[in-house]
Write an enzyme that holds these catalytic residues in place. Structure first.
Site, mmCIF file in Angstrom:
data_model
loop_
_atom_site.group_PDB
_atom_site.id
_atom_site.type_symbol
_atom_site.label_atom_id
_atom_site.label_comp_id
_atom_site.label_asym_id
_atom_site.label_seq_id
_atom_site.Cartn_x
_atom_site.Cartn_y
_atom_site.Cartn_z
ATOM 1 N N ASP A 165 85.161 36.946 16.888
ATOM 2 C CA ASP A 165 84.862 36.994 18.316
ATOM 3 C C ASP A 165 84.614 35.560 18.765
ATOM 4 O OD1 ASP A 165 83.927 39.627 20.172
ATOM 5 O OD2 ASP A 165 83.278 37.691 20.955
ATOM 6 N N ALA A 204 82.908 41.769 18.255
ATOM 7 C CA ALA A 204 81.480 41.890 18.551
ATOM 8 C C ALA A 204 81.207 42.914 19.656
ATOM 9 C CB ALA A 204 80.927 40.529 18.971
ATOM 10 N N PRO A 205 80.098 43.645 19.575
ATOM 11 C CA PRO A 205 79.007 43.607 18.587
ATOM 12 C C PRO A 205 79.254 44.409 17.305
ATOM 13 C CG PRO A 205 78.499 45.216 20.264
ATOM 14 C CD PRO A 205 79.811 44.614 20.652
ATOM 15 N N GLY A 206 80.473 44.879 17.096
ATOM 16 C CA GLY A 206 80.763 45.464 15.801
ATOM 17 C C GLY A 206 80.732 46.975 15.691
ATOM 18 N N ASP A 226 90.943 45.142 19.865
ATOM 19 C CA ASP A 226 90.156 45.856 20.878
ATOM 20 C C ASP A 226 89.860 44.813 21.951
ATOM 21 O OD1 ASP A 226 88.663 48.074 21.879
ATOM 22 O OD2 ASP A 226 86.820 47.160 21.128
ATOM 23 N N CYS A 264 88.969 49.471 26.835
ATOM 24 C CA CYS A 264 88.160 50.515 27.462
ATOM 25 C C CYS A 264 88.357 50.451 28.970
ATOM 26 C CB CYS A 264 86.698 50.379 27.069
ATOM 27 S SG CYS A 264 86.014 48.775 27.454
ATOM 28 N N ASP A 308 89.203 31.703 18.936
ATOM 29 C CA ASP A 308 89.886 32.264 20.083
ATOM 30 C C ASP A 308 90.999 33.174 19.559
ATOM 31 O OD1 ASP A 308 91.433 32.826 22.299
ATOM 32 O OD2 ASP A 308 91.230 30.811 23.145
ATOM 33 N N LYS A 360 83.155 48.957 16.152
ATOM 34 C CA LYS A 360 84.355 49.375 15.423
ATOM 35 C C LYS A 360 84.407 48.739 14.040
ATOM 36 C CE LYS A 360 86.502 50.307 19.821
ATOM 37 N NZ LYS A 360 85.546 49.537 20.660
HETATM 38 C C1 LIG Z 1 85.823 45.183 24.194
HETATM 39 S S1 LIG Z 1 84.795 43.938 23.544
HETATM 40 C C2 LIG Z 1 84.855 44.279 21.813
HETATM 41 C C3 LIG Z 1 84.006 45.434 21.355
HETATM 42 C C4 LIG Z 1 84.012 45.573 19.856
HETATM 43 N N1 LIG Z 1 85.362 45.719 19.337
HETATM 44 C C5 LIG Z 1 83.167 46.735 19.398
HETATM 45 O O1 LIG Z 1 83.718 47.810 19.148
HETATM 46 O O2 LIG Z 1 81.939 46.584 19.268
HETATM 47 C C6 LIG Z 1 85.781 42.502 23.663
HETATM 48 C C7 LIG Z 1 85.261 41.280 22.958
HETATM 49 O O3 LIG Z 1 86.218 40.228 23.081
HETATM 50 C C8 LIG Z 1 85.523 39.018 23.022
HETATM 51 N N2 LIG Z 1 86.436 37.975 23.510
HETATM 52 C C9 LIG Z 1 86.681 37.582 24.781
HETATM 53 N N3 LIG Z 1 87.605 36.603 24.784
HETATM 54 C C10 LIG Z 1 87.954 36.378 23.515
HETATM 55 C C11 LIG Z 1 88.854 35.466 22.872
HETATM 56 N N4 LIG Z 1 89.588 34.614 23.587
HETATM 57 N N5 LIG Z 1 88.955 35.504 21.525
HETATM 58 C C12 LIG Z 1 88.190 36.365 20.798
HETATM 59 N N6 LIG Z 1 87.348 37.246 21.347
HETATM 60 C C13 LIG Z 1 87.222 37.252 22.684
HETATM 61 C C14 LIG Z 1 84.296 39.260 23.843
HETATM 62 O O4 LIG Z 1 83.276 38.366 23.480
HETATM 63 C C15 LIG Z 1 83.962 40.705 23.492
HETATM 64 O O5 LIG Z 1 82.986 40.752 22.483
#
Ligand SMILES: C[S@@+](CC[C@H](N)C(=O)[O-])C[C@H]1O[C@@H](n2cnc3c(N)ncnc32)[C@H](O)[C@@H]1O
Lengths: 302, 142
Positions: free
Chosen positions: A136, A115-117, A179, A232, A163, A119
């Site tokens: 997510d 999220a938010p998607g 990511d 990032c 998770d 990628k």
């Molecule tokens: C760097 S962001 C992702 C951005 C996304 N890939 C994009 O390109 O739009 C990291 C994401 O990891 C999620 N996150 C945090 N802890 C997590 C977990 N334990 N399991 C799954 N997702 C998790 C967060 O909610 C966040 O949306």
């Protein structure tokens, strides 16, 4: 920008080449980038429509990536075309992990922290047909992901809310994008107010959960499949250190890859840790192409 | 709640809008509660799926197609399509109803303007707006 926030980055002076330019770039406003949703419209047709409205867009090399040089509205998404799902605002650095993932027709791809998607939607756009599981943990961010899929008309995604450290995703995938949630240092230009400096302990905690996520990713990967690990952020504990853990403990192999966006190789050593495979990794810095920051590694299961 | 596969719902789009069957066959249709979802991937049996593809229909006395899915398949429609000129298209996107007689059957129609599929309308003597609020044109837009 807040002097204290900038001060924080000094810890990386030894590992970021051309450090002064790097520091300067952090204080500069970051341009917007976009890509055309070719599932709905042709690149040229959309660019012409936006330029007729007063946008000035610069195509980057031969990529479906445009720098927004002039925009006649406050926000680059404030247009009918955006609402119709014809384009997506996404920094060039954020496109890099998906270019590296190189999605192909018919593949099954897992996007573990989606999220938010940004990628996920780019994977869908490149692969045309195939299946994506986009996961997510955050409910509100998942709602944005769902909204983006609807707006862009992407119909081949299964959304789950698990998770990434422990979730069961049912099958083994051809490719996995991890990511990972990170300290987000590379997004400070895009969102200076939202950026929160974290201390060593927090970096270490993030690294710990990134390693557990990588382990779970590895469990869900087919033999011969690849994991693209990206963050990032600049901190080596969250990057090189996590990937080397995967190489040493999970039987994953680092792979060389091309990237048509300016970058440097991984860090060799930081605060007493040595990273054997640094030449396999890529780092995008803000001062190279006026973007955000990104770390990318490709790991293969044999 | 589980998603149940019910590909029969695809027929709605063939019957109502004349979408070619080979287009509709690219999707599987899944019911959960009062909603039908269209999915073009290969089903993967992951436990606890939150969303499968995108919403295609809401079920009620008559099924109502979603603007999002019409924007995906609308370009293949052969009937029950209303084509608005630029000015009226903008009004429609702003959420207004459009007066006038259109050569379509009563009920849900696809509203477009040139090649832009704007979404769902309800025709009963005039064109009643069905565009969800999140897609409505705002006056700060261009
Ligand atoms: C760097 S962001 C992702 C951005 C996304 N890939 C994009 O390109 O739009 C990291 C994401 O990891 C999620 N996150 C945090 N802890 C997590 C977990 N334990 N399991 C799954 N997702 C998790 C967060 O909610 C966040 O949306």
């Amino acid at each position: 920008m807040d002097k204290q926030k900038l001060e924080y980055f000094k810890q990386y002076s030894e590992i970021i080449p051309n450090f002064d330019a790097f520091m300067e770039s952090l204080e500069k406003e970051q341009p917007y980038w976009m890509r055309v949703n070719t599932l709905k419209i042709g690149e040229e047709e959309l660019i012409e429509r936006l330029e007729n409205k007063g946008f000035k867009l610069e195509k980057y090399k031969n990529l479906n990536a445009y720098k927004i040089v002039v925009m006649p509205v406050k926000h680059p998404g404030a247009t009918v075309e955006h609402s119709l799902g014809y384009y997506y605002i996404q920094d060039l650095s954020s496109m890099a992990p998906v270019l590296v993932l190189n999605p192909q027709k018919g593949e099954k791809i897992l996007d573990m922290a989606a999220a938010p998607g940004s990628k996920t939607t780019m994977i869908a756009e490149l692969m045309r047909e195939g299946t994506i599981v986009a996961n997510d943990v955050n409910f509100n961010r998942l709602k944005s992901l769902g909204g983006n899929l609807e707006r862009l008309g992407i119909t081949n995604v299964i959304i789950t809310k698990k998770d990434a450290k422990s979730g069961n995703f049912g099958i083994k995938f051809d490719k996995i994008l991890l990511d990972a949630p990170c300290s987000g240092e590379g997004t400070i230009r895009k969102n200076p107010w939202g950026f929160r400096a974290v201390n060593d302990r927090e970096h270490k905690m993030l690294a710990r959960s990134q390693k557990i996520m990588l382990k779970n990713a590895s469990k869900h990967l087919k033999n011969g499949g690849i994991i693209v690990y990206s963050t990032c952020t600049f901190n080596p504990w969250e990057n090189e250190s996590v990937v080397e853990y995967g190489i040493e403990n999970l039987g994953l192999k680092p792979i060389h890859f091309d990237l048509p966006i300016p970058h440097l190789k991984g860090v060799e050593e930081w605060r007493g840790e040595r990273y054997e495979n640094s030449e396999y990794y890529k780092r995008i810095y803000p001062h190279l192409e006026d973007t955000g920051g990104m770390f990318i590694a490709v790991l293969k299961k044999e | 709640m589980q998603f149940l596969k019910k590909n029969d719902y695809g027929k709605y789009f063939v019957d109502r809008f004349g979408i070619p069957e080979e287009i509709i066959e690219k999707y599987t249709f899944w019911v959960r509660g009062k909603r039908v979802w269209a999915f073009s991937g290969e089903f993967i049996d992951v436990k606890d799926i939150e969303v499968l593809g995108i919403k295609a229909l809401s079920l009620g006395r008559t099924p109502k197609p979603s603007t999002a899915f019409l924007r995906v398949i609308g370009k293949y429609a052969k009937k029950n399509v209303v084509n608005l000129d630029k000015e009226k298209a903008l009004k429609f996107l702003e959420g207004e109803d459009i007066e006038g007689n259109f050569d379509v059957e009563q009920g849900y129609v696809i509203v477009k303007s040139n090649n832009d599929i704007l979404g769902c309308g309800l025709y009963k003597g005039s064109l009643i707006n069905q565009i969800p609020k999140k897609y409505r044109y705002e006056d700060t837009w261009l």
